[in-house]
Design a protein around this motif. Structure first.
Motif, short mmCIF file in Angstrom:
data_model
loop_
_atom_site.label_atom_id
_atom_site.label_comp_id
_atom_site.label_asym_id
_atom_site.label_seq_id
_atom_site.Cartn_x
_atom_site.Cartn_y
_atom_site.Cartn_z
N ALA A 277 0.95 -1.25 -0.18
CA ALA A 277 0.06 -0.01 -0.05
C ALA A 277 1.00 1.39 -0.14
CB ALA A 277 -0.93 0.00 1.19
N GLY A 278 0.32 2.22 -0.44
CA GLY A 278 0.98 3.44 -0.75
C GLY A 278 0.53 4.43 -1.25
N PRO A 279 1.21 5.41 -2.11
CA PRO A 279 0.60 6.29 -2.81
C PRO A 279 0.04 5.92 -4.00
CG PRO A 279 3.06 6.54 -3.16
CD PRO A 279 2.66 5.57 -2.26
N VAL A 280 -0.80 6.73 -4.89
CA VAL A 280 -1.24 6.09 -6.40
C VAL A 280 -0.22 6.23 -7.28
CG1 VAL A 280 -2.66 6.76 -8.19
CG2 VAL A 280 -3.27 7.48 -5.81
N LYS A 281 0.03 5.09 -7.86
CA LYS A 281 1.22 4.82 -8.63
C LYS A 281 0.58 5.42 -10.05
CE LYS A 281 -0.44 0.08 -9.80
NZ LYS A 281 -0.47 -1.15 -9.85
N THR A 282 1.59 5.51 -10.88
CA THR A 282 1.46 5.93 -12.22
C THR A 282 0.73 5.13 -13.30
OG1 THR A 282 2.94 7.97 -12.04
CG2 THR A 282 2.24 7.24 -14.46
N SER A 283 -0.46 5.26 -13.75
CA SER A 283 -0.80 4.21 -14.64
C SER A 283 -1.46 4.79 -15.93
CB SER A 283 -2.12 3.45 -14.14
OG SER A 283 -3.27 4.48 -13.61
N PHE A 284 -1.41 4.18 -16.95
CA PHE A 284 -1.80 4.58 -18.21
C PHE A 284 -3.11 3.80 -18.86
CE2 PHE A 284 2.34 5.68 -18.00
CZ PHE A 284 2.63 6.88 -18.20
N THR A 285 -4.02 4.38 -19.27
CA THR A 285 -5.17 3.64 -20.28
C THR A 285 -5.04 4.07 -21.62
OG1 THR A 285 -6.83 5.29 -19.40
CG2 THR A 285 -6.69 3.25 -18.24
N PHE A 286 -5.16 3.47 -22.59
CA PHE A 286 -5.22 3.84 -24.06
C PHE A 286 -6.54 3.50 -24.46
CE2 PHE A 286 -0.87 2.84 -22.93
CZ PHE A 286 -0.25 4.10 -23.61
N THR A 287 -7.22 4.19 -25.26
CA THR A 287 -8.49 4.14 -26.11
C THR A 287 -8.17 3.12 -27.18
OG1 THR A 287 -9.15 6.51 -25.22
CG2 THR A 287 -10.42 5.43 -27.21
N PRO A 288 -9.03 2.15 -27.14
CA PRO A 288 -8.85 1.13 -28.48
C PRO A 288 -9.05 2.06 -29.76
CG PRO A 288 -9.94 0.06 -26.75
CD PRO A 288 -9.83 1.50 -26.36
N ALA A 289 -8.41 1.56 -30.87
CA ALA A 289 -8.59 2.11 -32.07
C ALA A 289 -8.35 1.04 -33.29
CB ALA A 289 -7.89 3.34 -32.45
N ALA A 290 -9.02 1.10 -34.36
CA ALA A 290 -8.60 0.19 -35.43
C ALA A 290 -7.35 0.24 -36.03
CB ALA A 290 -9.85 0.06 -36.42
N SER A 291 -6.70 1.65 -35.95
CA SER A 291 -5.43 1.85 -36.54
C SER A 291 -4.19 1.46 -35.88
CB SER A 291 -5.57 3.30 -36.50
OG SER A 291 -5.61 4.16 -35.72
N PHE A 292 -4.24 0.98 -34.90
CA PHE A 292 -3.48 0.44 -34.05
C PHE A 292 -3.40 -0.66 -32.90
CE2 PHE A 292 -4.60 3.81 -31.12
CZ PHE A 292 -4.59 3.24 -29.94
N GLN A 293 -2.27 -1.34 -32.71
CA GLN A 293 -2.45 -2.32 -31.36
C GLN A 293 -1.25 -1.85 -30.62
OE1 GLN A 293 -2.56 -6.10 -33.21
NE2 GLN A 293 -4.86 -6.14 -33.16
N LEU A 294 -1.63 -2.03 -29.18
CA LEU A 294 -0.60 -1.77 -28.22
C LEU A 294 0.52 -3.22 -28.27
CD1 LEU A 294 -2.31 -0.57 -25.08
CD2 LEU A 294 -1.31 0.76 -26.99
N LYS A 295 1.73 -2.91 -28.36
CA LYS A 295 2.85 -4.00 -28.04
C LYS A 295 3.49 -3.89 -26.80
CE LYS A 295 5.65 -5.00 -31.56
NZ LYS A 295 6.73 -4.62 -32.47
#
Length: 148
Positions: A61-79
């Motif tokens: 437990a501790g502070p809020v960690k940095t996190s990312f969310t990405f909006t899905p799109a047909a033009s790319f995929q996350l690797k």
């Protein structure tokens, strides 16, 4: 009597000026094509002196960690996952635990697989920043990064 009004006016001006919203972090974004079908997105946090941002990995437990969310799109995929340099670690009394953090600046990277020639990577970064004196409430910053 005039001097009393002048003093009150100066006092009010001082409080107004000192009650501005703290913004000790600025975000910048870039993308670089690494081939015809791949790219890397760069998300940079630049912090004012004396402030730090927490890493993506946090033990316990501790502070809020940095996190990312990405909006899905047909033009790319996350690797893979978002990567970052190795963080610093220290014990923070406020959270009664060791925390992983960055000072000055940090660049987060996300590899992208393109399904077309162009793409716009949209999403948000959630984060928390602190100094030795205070922590600001967790915040979220949206981003939109074109890849040409």
């Amino acid at each position: 009597m005039k001097s009393i009004f002048a003093f009150i006016g100066a006092l009010l001006l001082h409080f107004t000026a000192s009650s501005q919203i703290l913004q000790p972090v600025t975000w910048s974004y870039a993308a670089k094509k690494t081939s015809a079908t791949t790219a890397t997105v760069f998300i940079k946090a630049t912090l004012q002196d004396g402030w730090h941002i927490y890493a993506q990995e946090m033990k316990g437990a501790g502070p809020v960690k940095t996190s990312f969310t990405f909006t899905p799109a047909a033009s790319f995929q996350l690797k893979g996952q978002v990567t970052a340099p190795a963080p610093l670690t220290k014990y923070e009394k406020a959270f009664d635990t060791d925390v992983n953090y960055y000072e000055h600046s940090v660049i987060f990277q996300q590899n992208i697989q393109l399904t077309g020639g162009k793409a716009t990577v949209k999403g948000a970064v959630a984060y928390m920043i602190c100094s030795n004196l205070q922590c600001l409430p967790p915040a979220t910053k949206e981003f939109s990064i074109p890849i040409n």
